[in-house]
Write a protein that holds these residues in place. Structure first.
Motif, PDB file in Angstrom:
ATOM      1  N   ALA A 172     -20.878  -6.900 -25.309  1.00 26.27           N
ATOM      2  CA  ALA A 172     -20.785  -7.502 -26.644  1.00 26.27           C
ATOM      3  C   ALA A 172     -22.107  -7.361 -27.386  1.00 26.27           C
ATOM      4  CB  ALA A 172     -20.394  -8.976 -26.535  1.00 26.27           C
TER       5      ALA A 172
ATOM      6  N   PRO B  13     -14.183 -18.490 -26.846  1.00 27.17           N
ATOM      7  CA  PRO B  13     -13.545 -17.178 -26.874  1.00 27.17           C
ATOM      8  C   PRO B  13     -13.862 -16.368 -25.620  1.00 27.17           C
ATOM      9  CG  PRO B  13     -15.355 -17.306 -28.446  1.00 27.17           C
ATOM     10  CD  PRO B  13     -15.069 -18.696 -27.986  1.00 27.17           C
ATOM     11  N   GLY B  14     -12.850 -15.704 -25.097  1.00 28.78           N
ATOM     12  CA  GLY B  14     -13.083 -14.768 -24.004  1.00 28.78           C
ATOM     13  C   GLY B  14     -13.046 -15.361 -22.616  1.00 28.78           C
TER      14      GLY B  14
ATOM     15  N   VAL C 178     -22.516 -21.277 -21.768  1.00 30.99           N
ATOM     16  CA  VAL C 178     -21.104 -21.642 -21.655  1.00 30.99           C
ATOM     17  C   VAL C 178     -20.384 -20.674 -20.719  1.00 30.99           C
ATOM     18  CG1 VAL C 178     -19.011 -22.130 -22.933  1.00 30.99           C
ATOM     19  CG2 VAL C 178     -21.220 -22.485 -24.010  1.00 30.99           C
TER      20      VAL C 178
ATOM     21  N   TYR D 237     -23.767 -17.539 -26.302  1.00 24.82           N
ATOM     22  CA  TYR D 237     -22.651 -17.951 -25.459  1.00 24.82           C
ATOM     23  C   TYR D 237     -23.009 -18.003 -23.979  1.00 24.82           C
ATOM     24  CZ  TYR D 237     -19.475 -17.356 -29.376  1.00 24.82           C
ATOM     25  OH  TYR D 237     -18.833 -17.472 -30.563  1.00 24.82           O
ATOM     26  N   LEU D 238     -24.198 -17.482 -23.638  1.00 23.44           N
ATOM     27  CA  LEU D 238     -24.554 -17.341 -22.220  1.00 23.44           C
ATOM     28  C   LEU D 238     -24.349 -18.599 -21.378  1.00 23.44           C
ATOM     29  CD1 LEU D 238     -25.624 -15.490 -19.977  1.00 23.44           C
ATOM     30  CD2 LEU D 238     -27.925 -16.192 -20.604  1.00 23.44           C
TER      31      LEU D 238
ATOM     32  N   TYR E 292     -14.692  -3.681 -22.273  1.00 27.71           N
ATOM     33  CA  TYR E 292     -15.203  -4.994 -21.883  1.00 27.71           C
ATOM     34  C   TYR E 292     -14.858  -5.312 -20.431  1.00 27.71           C
ATOM     35  CZ  TYR E 292     -16.796  -6.533 -26.377  1.00 27.71           C
ATOM     36  OH  TYR E 292     -17.517  -6.672 -27.532  1.00 27.71           O
TER      37      TYR E 292
END
Lengths: 118, 166
Positions: B120, B32-33, B135, B132-133, B78
């Motif tokens: 986030a 995601p993102g 990735v 998620y860092l 964001y």
């Protein structure tokens, strides 16, 4: 491209690889639990070994089956949490930003100590 | 100086169009993102052809406009965090002179993702988002590399065009 470009890229990838390795070696939790929090506050904790469906404030629906947890439904527009793969390892999480819902796998046993030396 | 507004308008339009193109191409990295960051192409070129002030202004204007047209207040927040941090990193890397466009772009891509991750973390009040860092770091390197290569090629071809707005 200059030499420094490669160094920068390699350093960042190595850092990422080390963090990934660390995350994967923390291992599977067979009898773990999922902790659900909404807007920073704890909503509830559910065992992964027990198949169940959890309704989170009517905005999200979490399904636990076969030792993994996945978000089955969410009312948010992006549906990122629904498309997220099922989680089962300690530290893994599913996050629904629009609803501020965080589902994370925590260890079943609360940090048991073998003994304390004083 | 008299052409500044005209140039800035053209660059804003280009960046906006690229933001739109990015929505049209559903490039999914499975996380995601993660996006390609096509608009950063224009930001990079402006950063190299003029200075960091113009690039920062363009970045903020682009995020605001794209946010109001395609996104919402949440996505603006964001993007702003990512955009400002990314521009700061790129301006610093560029000033060091020892990096090429590709290195600067990689730094920008990675710091953009870090900025978004920080927002986030604050938004959901949990450090779990940090999962998620790694990735996002690798994704930042990859997208930054691609955008950097393209920017380098474009810059090579518009070398004779003087865009100095001062």
């Amino acid at each position: 491209m200059k030499k420094n470009d490669w160094i920068l890229a390699v350093v960042i990838v190595v850092i990422a690889a080390v963090i990934l390795l660390f995350q994967f070696t923390r291992g599977n939790s067979g009898s773990g639990e999922v902790s659900v929090s909404v807007d920073g506050g704890v909503f509830g904790t559910y065992s992964l070994s027990e198949d169940q469906t959890v309704d989170i404030n009517g905005t999200n629906r979490l399904v636990i089956e076969n030792g993994t947890a996945r978000m089955e439904w969410a009312d948010c527009p992006d549906q990122i949490c629904v498309e997220h793969r099922a989680v089962s390892r300690v530290g893994e999480s599913i996050i629904c930003l629009p609803n501020q819902v965080v589902v994370s796998v925590v260890s079943g046993e609360e940090a048991e100590l073998d003994g304390v030396v004083r | 100086m008299k052409n500044r507004a005209a140039y800035f308008g053209v660059f804003t339009a280009l960046a906006l169009i690229l933001s739109y193109v990015e929505i049209l191409i559903p490039i999914s990295f499975g996380v995601p993102g993660v996006k390609l960051g096509l608009a950063n192409l224009i930001i990079l070129i402006v950063l190299y052809k003029t200075d960091w002030r113009e690039a920062l202004l363009l970045s903020v204007v682009r995020i605001m406009l794209a946010g109001f047209i395609f996104g919402n207040m949440f996505s603006i927040l964001y993007s702003l965090a990512g955009g400002v941090l990314s521009l700061a990193a790129m301006a610093l890397l560029k000033r060091r002179e020892s990096f090429s466009v590709v290195g600067v772009s990689i730094g920008g891509g990675v710091s953009h993702n870090i900025g978004q991750l920080l927002v986030a973390m604050i938004a959901v009040e949990t450090y779990q988002v940090g999962y998620y860092l790694p990735v996002l770091l690798i994704a930042g390197v990859l997208t930054g590399f691609l955008i950097g290569i393209i920017s380098g090629e474009v810059l090579k071809r518009i070398r004779q065009i003087d865009l100095a707005m001062k």
